[in-house]
Design a protein around this motif. Sequence first.
Motif: not given
Length: 465
Positions: A352-361
């Motif tokens: 889940x620590x990657x959730x925001x990054x996934x959205x931005x990418x």
Amino acid sequence: MRLLTHVEATPEQMRILADTRPGFHLVRGAAGSGKTTTALLRLRQLCATRLSRRERLQVDEPVRVLVLTYNKTLQGYVAELARQQVQGAAGLILRVATFGKWAVDMVGNDGLVDRERTVPTIRRLAAQLPLPTEFLIEEVEYLAGRFRADDLDAYISARREGRGQSPRVDRALRKRILSEVVEPYEAIKIERGWKDWNDLALEVQKAPFQPSWDVVIIDEAQDFSANQVRAVSAHLSADHSTTFVMDATQRIYPRFFTWAEAGVDLTNTYVLRSNHRNTRQIAALARGLVEGLPTEDDGALPDFSACDREGALPAVAVGRFSDQVGYAIHKLRSDVDLTSESVAFLHPKGGGWFDYLRTRLAAEGIEWCELTRASGWPTGPEAVALCTVHSAKGLEFDHVFMLGLNQQVTPHGNEEGDGTLDMLRRLLAMGVGRARKTVTFGYKADDPSTLIDLLAEGTYEEVEL
């Protein structure tokens, strides 16, 4: 996701490839020294030698080759490379697997339970002992993996290395760990019909005879336990060639043991000293993180003097996480060729620590793939990978980003020589060592990981966001 490009053997590697004698061989080297490349070149050389002998002696039995890695991500990567080295060779059986997969295929998975099931039981049993609970869980796994099932008492007096100087675990505490945690835990497993991953290694040691292995390569061997090594040793042919490839400085699991106690009599040991992956600046950053840690017998510090390339200073971005991600995306757009270069976003926790990054990418139209626990190497066009730092072991990328390095995701004890802190230092240095061209860290100004303070002055450029 791009694989290693074709490489020619260096003079340093040639002497290793020329040694085709049977027996146990050890290849040591720091991050960037070409350990995995050497392992694969050695794989090709040993297979060619064995196949030539098979043809000359007109032997009907195939040459059986086993390549083992510690985790699924590295397995997928190595499998693709290994098949390129020996693709379609007649008279050869090639198996590339994690230790767990290889062992399960041999003895089955009846009763096998993951750590999610076993750890709560160990935690409950360890609650009354005067040591941090998470440390105790790792201590139980350490002693179970190091000692034979019928010799656990050896833990009480054995020289205890690879676990840090703190917390201190004296003889009295070791006896309590055995009597109050390990023995009740073993009884619970029997009662519930459980088998944990160490039990799997013990079963393989006693498994009935199966066709033995002629050539074995074990990559990232520093994170194999003694019982796993004993398990592999039980299924080798009489004239086997087994190669351990490792660097103890990158050991990120509590796995310390000596080769002698694991029953391994090394035929020869080789050391890779040149750093072919990192720039001098990247190696200097990694070295600062592990400087002063015990390297153990098979460890090697990252050596920037052994690098032959210069590069940009690593960047440390300070600001809100959203700003760190924005800075990283700007660098992807301006400094990275996504058609020919590879990028990894690494994180100690992942998920889940990657959730925001996934959205931005996704919003930026940048394609990405997930590498953590992937059993096959992605073959699509994605140049960007998301991965835990643990799962990045053995891999390499042109550019590495480690954002969100806050104390929340790197907790540890406060005493000097804390074992958890030592592990985190190795882990972060290993992540840095994955990079060929650039490294970028990021953290919040009001919650920096204490690891940031360990970065050597002059080895990075700080960027205020």
